[in-house]
Design a protein around this motif. Structure first.
Motif, PDB file in Angstrom:
ATOM      1  N   GLU A 617       3.838  -2.826   6.144  1.00 46.56           N
ATOM      2  CA  GLU A 617       3.076  -1.684   6.643  1.00 46.56           C
ATOM      3  C   GLU A 617       3.845  -0.382   6.411  1.00 46.56           C
ATOM      4  O   GLU A 617       5.073  -0.352   6.445  1.00 46.56           O
ATOM      5  CB  GLU A 617       2.789  -1.837   8.143  1.00 46.56           C
ATOM      6  CG  GLU A 617       1.965  -3.059   8.506  1.00 46.56           C
ATOM      7  CD  GLU A 617       2.787  -4.340   8.469  1.00 46.56           C
ATOM      8  OE1 GLU A 617       4.028  -4.249   8.621  1.00 46.56           O
ATOM      9  OE2 GLU A 617       2.185  -5.411   8.263  1.00 46.56           O
ATOM     10  N   VAL A 618       3.076   0.684   6.212  1.00 45.55           N
ATOM     11  CA  VAL A 618       3.686   2.002   6.068  1.00 45.55           C
ATOM     12  C   VAL A 618       4.138   2.475   7.445  1.00 45.55           C
ATOM     13  O   VAL A 618       3.326   2.521   8.377  1.00 45.55           O
ATOM     14  CB  VAL A 618       2.687   3.020   5.469  1.00 45.55           C
ATOM     15  CG1 VAL A 618       3.377   4.376   5.280  1.00 45.55           C
ATOM     16  CG2 VAL A 618       2.130   2.507   4.166  1.00 45.55           C
ATOM     17  N   THR A 827       1.917  10.760   0.054  1.00 48.69           N
ATOM     18  CA  THR A 827       1.934   9.291   0.114  1.00 48.69           C
ATOM     19  C   THR A 827       3.336   8.760  -0.144  1.00 48.69           C
ATOM     20  O   THR A 827       3.833   7.879   0.588  1.00 48.69           O
ATOM     21  CB  THR A 827       0.949   8.716  -0.923  1.00 48.69           C
ATOM     22  OG1 THR A 827      -0.370   9.161  -0.608  1.00 48.69           O
ATOM     23  CG2 THR A 827       0.994   7.193  -0.923  1.00 48.69           C
ATOM     24  N   ARG A 830       5.664   9.418   2.820  1.00 51.70           N
ATOM     25  CA  ARG A 830       5.401   8.555   3.977  1.00 51.70           C
ATOM     26  C   ARG A 830       5.905   7.132   3.736  1.00 51.70           C
ATOM     27  O   ARG A 830       6.346   6.453   4.672  1.00 51.70           O
ATOM     28  CB  ARG A 830       3.910   8.542   4.294  1.00 51.70           C
ATOM     29  CG  ARG A 830       3.403   9.888   4.824  1.00 51.70           C
ATOM     30  CD  ARG A 830       1.969   9.784   5.274  1.00 51.70           C
ATOM     31  NE  ARG A 830       1.832   8.844   6.387  1.00 51.70           N
ATOM     32  CZ  ARG A 830       0.667   8.455   6.896  1.00 51.70           C
ATOM     33  NH1 ARG A 830      -0.455   8.944   6.405  1.00 51.70           N
ATOM     34  NH2 ARG A 830       0.622   7.602   7.905  1.00 51.70           N
ATOM     35  N   HIS A 831       5.862   6.683   2.478  1.00 53.00           N
ATOM     36  CA  HIS A 831       6.377   5.342   2.162  1.00 53.00           C
ATOM     37  C   HIS A 831       7.900   5.314   2.117  1.00 53.00           C
ATOM     38  O   HIS A 831       8.502   4.240   2.153  1.00 53.00           O
ATOM     39  CB  HIS A 831       5.835   4.877   0.806  1.00 53.00           C
ATOM     40  CG  HIS A 831       4.476   4.257   0.888  1.00 53.00           C
ATOM     41  ND1 HIS A 831       4.282   2.914   1.084  1.00 53.00           N
ATOM     42  CD2 HIS A 831       3.238   4.806   0.802  1.00 53.00           C
ATOM     43  CE1 HIS A 831       2.976   2.650   1.103  1.00 53.00           C
ATOM     44  NE2 HIS A 831       2.323   3.783   0.936  1.00 53.00           N
ATOM     45  N   ARG A 836       9.777   2.033  -2.518  1.00 53.97           N
ATOM     46  CA  ARG A 836       9.111   1.324  -1.425  1.00 53.97           C
ATOM     47  C   ARG A 836       7.595   1.327  -1.617  1.00 53.97           C
ATOM     48  O   ARG A 836       6.916   0.360  -1.267  1.00 53.97           O
ATOM     49  CB  ARG A 836       9.476   1.973  -0.086  1.00 53.97           C
ATOM     50  CG  ARG A 836      10.932   1.755   0.298  1.00 53.97           C
ATOM     51  CD  ARG A 836      11.226   2.418   1.647  1.00 53.97           C
ATOM     52  NE  ARG A 836      12.649   2.413   1.919  1.00 53.97           N
ATOM     53  CZ  ARG A 836      13.510   3.269   1.407  1.00 53.97           C
ATOM     54  NH1 ARG A 836      13.082   4.209   0.600  1.00 53.97           N
ATOM     55  NH2 ARG A 836      14.785   3.196   1.686  1.00 53.97           N
ATOM     56  N   TYR A 837       7.081   2.398  -2.169  1.00 53.82           N
ATOM     57  CA  TYR A 837       5.639   2.456  -2.433  1.00 53.82           C
ATOM     58  C   TYR A 837       5.231   1.337  -3.385  1.00 53.82           C
ATOM     59  O   TYR A 837       4.266   0.606  -3.129  1.00 53.82           O
ATOM     60  CB  TYR A 837       5.271   3.818  -3.018  1.00 53.82           C
ATOM     61  CG  TYR A 837       3.842   3.906  -3.516  1.00 53.82           C
ATOM     62  CD1 TYR A 837       2.781   4.033  -2.627  1.00 53.82           C
ATOM     63  CD2 TYR A 837       3.556   3.858  -4.877  1.00 53.82           C
ATOM     64  CE1 TYR A 837       1.476   4.116  -3.077  1.00 53.82           C
ATOM     65  CE2 TYR A 837       2.262   3.933  -5.347  1.00 53.82           C
ATOM     66  CZ  TYR A 837       1.222   4.066  -4.438  1.00 53.82           C
ATOM     67  OH  TYR A 837      -0.079   4.130  -4.897  1.00 53.82           O
ATOM     68  N   ARG A 840       5.589  -2.147  -1.788  1.00 54.04           N
ATOM     69  CA  ARG A 840       4.514  -2.455  -0.836  1.00 54.04           C
ATOM     70  C   ARG A 840       3.208  -2.788  -1.551  1.00 54.04           C
ATOM     71  O   ARG A 840       2.418  -3.600  -1.054  1.00 54.04           O
ATOM     72  CB  ARG A 840       4.316  -1.283   0.127  1.00 54.04           C
ATOM     73  CG  ARG A 840       5.415  -1.188   1.181  1.00 54.04           C
ATOM     74  CD  ARG A 840       5.027  -0.282   2.342  1.00 54.04           C
ATOM     75  NE  ARG A 840       6.122  -0.211   3.311  1.00 54.04           N
ATOM     76  CZ  ARG A 840       7.014   0.764   3.359  1.00 54.04           C
ATOM     77  NH1 ARG A 840       6.905   1.770   2.510  1.00 54.04           N
ATOM     78  NH2 ARG A 840       7.982   0.749   4.249  1.00 54.04           N
ATOM     79  N   THR A 841       2.953  -2.167  -2.704  1.00 57.04           N
ATOM     80  CA  THR A 841       1.731  -2.520  -3.437  1.00 57.04           C
ATOM     81  C   THR A 841       1.794  -3.968  -3.910  1.00 57.04           C
ATOM     82  O   THR A 841       0.772  -4.650  -3.984  1.00 57.04           O
ATOM     83  CB  THR A 841       1.514  -1.592  -4.649  1.00 57.04           C
ATOM     84  OG1 THR A 841       2.614  -1.721  -5.550  1.00 57.04           O
ATOM     85  CG2 THR A 841       1.365  -0.140  -4.218  1.00 57.04           C
TER      86      THR A 841
END
Length: 843
Positions: A617-618, A827, A830-831, A836-837, A840-841
């Motif tokens: 989760e973000v 975006t 926040r990640h 990390r973005y 997470r994908t």
């Protein structure tokens, strides 16, 4: 001679759902299909500059409704109204990495495999989506100035762990090709591709019309590798009209430096430049490539040289800068910055003024009574003398000139005439010749000039970046002692495009960029304090004075030699070397595994901590509470001040970690070890921290009042749970791009940088690592607000959902602007950044 050709944008046949499938046409071979944007029948297309058409073509091809949308295509078509206002995506066909920036990118991908595997996801899914070439060219060090084979053996020996890792990457990752050491410099061997690259010379490719090469940081390249486009602000386009004829004594490098100064003064930062006018036809393809190579120095994003007849009508929509080529005379740049040009005819008096001036970008502030200091010393049993202006480093290197045979052949012919005239170079001067690739050595040898280079001490030391990135062999101890004894402003001259103070060697304070023949000329003179017109380069054993004009080759002689020796077969030979490699590289063993088996005793390759505590989760946005200032900096803080580069000083925090001097190697070689790189962040001896009041890698640990290494202070703050910020002035982060300029501060615990202004690329890098770039309001600065830097700072998120583009964040007593320009920036922040973005994908 390489000649530019018009490139057709080829594509595979897309599905019927592609929104621009109606633009597809088939070439005469009935198999190759491409998008033809002229079929849009949009009158705005005909008014677009050529460089913007390339962005449009790329957007049409990659329009998937997600990363690239129809609205992006529309914005590019509406360029006249949207320039400088709208962000558009650019999806390159290929990523180019040199090994210094390539190894942390690959280490990050390997660590990402570990991270997703812990969450039960197949680690084999972590691969570059964009074809990626990594060229191992930055690890070469000049241990032996006259023995290139030995240099190669030492390079492979000292970098064994890195090379094993690279070999594993080439086998474990899909879409990764590794070009082994000793083939050539990254920008030399890749001029025939469309790229986005981490090397500052990536822009060289834009000299050939319809190609787009964008130089970005390692963080952005990692994002492109993983399928994200580069975000570009739709740029303004400046037309540069070249008129007049080239002076016969002017080399391509003189033209480059002349155009660089002209464009820098015009204020074109972040813009595209399109060259046109009658003067363009006088520039060969290598000339154009050399000019495009200097994009970072005149702060443009891309420089284009159209092949087709350029429409003067089209230029009516552009800002046009005119430059008369006849006004360009031979120059050098220095002594500390590429943009500070000095006419060769004024070099002697300019250096004298540098001694007089206060310490700054030009000055050294040497008192009058000490300006005539001469220090005798012994070298190889013979006595010599050093004075202010004495040359101790002369390097013909690959950076700017490798793709331009004319200037390299001019230098070779000059060397030949010098030897024939009986001139020599003093043996204590650290001379070297680092060609861009074997191709350069081939034509220098075929033309018969290579032996004369060698007789003057310019031996081929290997293929790769060396002097330009601080990998110069140590100067003789007697030379170093003499410089220190006399507090001398010793000099280096190199044919590159980077020469910030202290970059070549810590004890060499004045460094000048020059064309290869001028490097040879100054080496013969032994000093920069010479008027070539009035003073001889040297005196032969017979007592005859030899002037530069006596041995300077004519333009016709150079052109004829180039026509006779630079032939197509040597380009085929280069490609063969790329594919075949060499026996030392081919015999390197590598682990056969999907995840990399980290050796936790390694001081070269370590899994970084970017993915520690990675959640699916973000996390919610968090304010920065009661932060201390780690560094209180002024104007013009460059990436050389921030990011570790060059050799590792024995008294540094990184040296304390490594313990054994023989294991130090260079920061570039250790970019795969976050522990070394974090300790080397802000470790520059030229860092001006206002807390300290003198140059050096120190800062004030405010709670204790102690002066510590930057890393030691940051480590103490982190152990106490104290967040950190940096205060700075104007143009924070200028210079060439490096991923550790953002990764290093992040690992030091820096959460935000507050500055009067940022270099655009560096601002993106900070966001890409989850560090907030905050800008003082116009007219505000740390001084105007009365900040001492010893305050505690709280940056509160003004909205529950976190910052929005352009939102102002309010601190304890003043306002700043959060430089999050796009929704993607928000975006990523926040990640916690790109890595990390992307992870997470996958989760």
């Amino acid at each position: 001679m390489i000649k530019p050709v018009k490139r057709v944008q080829y594509v595979s046949l897309p599905s019927a759902e592609h929104p621009y499938s109606h633009l597809i046409e088939t070439l005469k071979d009935d198999t190759t299909k491409f998008f033809n944007p002229q079929k849009l029948n949009d009158p705005r297309y005909d008014k677009l500059p050529l460089s913007i058409r390339v962005l449009l073509e790329a957007a049409i091809r990659n329009c998937d409704g997600f990363h690239t949308k129809e609205a992006d295509v529309e914005n590019i078509l509406d360029w006249q109204q949207q320039q400088d206002k709208t962000e558009v995506p650019f999806s390159p066909a290929r990523v180019l990495l040199q090994d210094f920036t390539g190894i942390p990118a690959m280490v990050d991908l390997a660590a990402m495999r570990d991270a997703v595997a812990k969450h039960g996801v197949d680690p084999g899914l972590v691969n570059p989506k964009c074809p990626t070439d990594l060229i191992v060219d930055h690890s070469l060090q000049i241990d032996y100035s006259k023995w290139s084979v030995k240099n190669q053996e030492l390079e492979l020996g000292r970098n064994k762990e890195r090379l094993e890792f690279f070999k594993w990457c080439s086998k474990a990752f899909k879409n990764v090709n590794v070009v082994p050491p000793d083939v050539g410099a990254v920008h030399q061997v890749n001029l025939e591709y469309l790229v986005v690259g981490t090397d500052s010379h990536t822009t060289m490719i834009t000299a050939w019309a319809s190609w787009a090469g964008v130089s970005v940081g390692g963080i952005e390249s990692e994002a492109v590798m993983l399928g994200q486009p580069v975000s570009l602000t739709l740029p303004r386009v400046v037309g540069c009209k070249l008129v007049g004829s080239i002076n016969p004594l002017t080399t391509s490098i003189d033209i480059v430096l002349g155009i660089t100064k002209h464009l820098r003064q015009a204020g074109i930062a972040g813009k595209f430049v399109e060259f046109f006018g009658a003067g363009v036809s006088q520039l060969s393809a290598p000339d154009r490539t050399t000019i495009a190579n200097m994009c970072p120095e005149y702060n443009a994003t891309v420089s284009f040289f159209p092949v087709d007849q350029y429409s003067e009508v089209k230029c009516q929509t552009l800002q046009v800068i005119e430059l008369n080529l006849n006004s360009i005379v031979p120059h050098v740049s220095g002594p500390k910055r590429p943009q500070d040009r000095v006419a060769v005819s004024r070099m002697k008096e300019d250096f004298q003024s540098c001694l007089d001036e206060k310490v700054g970008f030009k000055g050294f502030h040497i008192s009058k009574e000490k300006q005539d200091t001469c220090v005798p010393f012994l070298h190889c049993g013979q006595e010599y003398q050093l004075a202010h202006g004495s040359l101790v480093i002369a390097a013909v290197i690959s950076c700017t000139n490798n793709c331009n045979p004319s200037v390299m052949l001019t230098a070779g012919l000059l060397a030949k005439k010098a030897v024939e005239a009986g001139l020599v170079v003093k043996p204590y001067i650290r001379t070297s010749l680092a060609p861009g690739s074997g191709m350069v050595t081939h034509y220098l040898n075929t033309s018969g000039v290579l032996p004369y280079f060698s007789q003057l001490g310019f031996e081929v030391i290997g293929y790769g970046c060396a002097t330009c990135v601080g990998n110069t062999a140590p100067l003789p101890d007697a030379v170093v002692d003499a410089i220190k004894q006399g507090d001398l402003v010793a000099c280096g001259v190199l044919s590159g495009n980077r020469q910030f103070e202290g970059r070549l060697c810590n004890c060499v304070r004045a460094n000048y960029l020059a064309s290869p023949p001028l490097v040879v000329a100054y080496a013969l003179a032994g000093t920069v304090g010479i008027d070539f017109e009035k003073e001889p380069l040297g005196v032969t054993s017979e007592g005859k004075e030899v002037y530069l004009r006596d041995i300077w080759p004519s333009r016709e002689e150079v052109q004829q030699t180039e026509e006779d020796t630079v032939i197509s077969s040597i380009f085929k030979d280069l490609r063969g070397r790329m594919e075949k490699g060499n026996s030392l590289w081919n015999n390197i063993e590598y682990p056969d595994s999907v995840v990399f088996p980290w050796n936790h005793r390694s001081t070269y390759i370590r899994p970084p901590s970017f993915f520690s505590k990675l959640s699916k989760e973000v996390p919610p946005p968090q304010s920065i509470e009661n932060a201390h200032v780690l560094l209180f900096l002024g104007n013009k803080v460059t990436t050389d001040h921030i990011s570790p580069a060059g050799s590792i000083a024995r008294a540094s925090a990184a040296a304390k970690y490594l313990l054994t001097p023989r294991e130090f190697n260079s920061y570039g070689a250790r970019r795969g070890n976050d522990a070394v790189m974090t300790r080397g962040t802000f470790a520059s001896i030229k860092l001006q921290n206002r807390f300290i009041g003198k140059p050096g890698p120190k800062t004030l640990h405010i709670p204790s009042g102690q002066t510590l290494d930057v890393f030691e202070a940051a480590d103490r703050y982190q152990r106490d749970g104290v967040p950190l910020i940096i205060l700075a002035g104007k143009d924070y982060g200028s210079g060439n791009s490096r991923d550790w300029v953002a990764k290093g501060p992040y690992l030091l615990g820096v959460r935000a940088v507050i500055a009067e202004s940022f270099e655009k690329l560096h601002k993106k890098q900070l966001v890409g690592m989850g560090i907030m770039p905050l800008q003082f309001l116009p007219g505000d600065s740390a001084d105007s607000l009365g900040l001492s830097g010893k305050e505690r700072f709280t940056v509160a998120m003004a909205q529950p959902g976190g910052p929005s583009p352009g939102q102002r964040l309010t601190g304890k007593s003043f306002c700043v602007t959060a430089l999050l320009d796009t929704e993607m920036d928000v975006t990523l922040f926040r990640h916690g950044g790109h890595l990390r973005y992307v992870a997470r994908t996958l989760l």
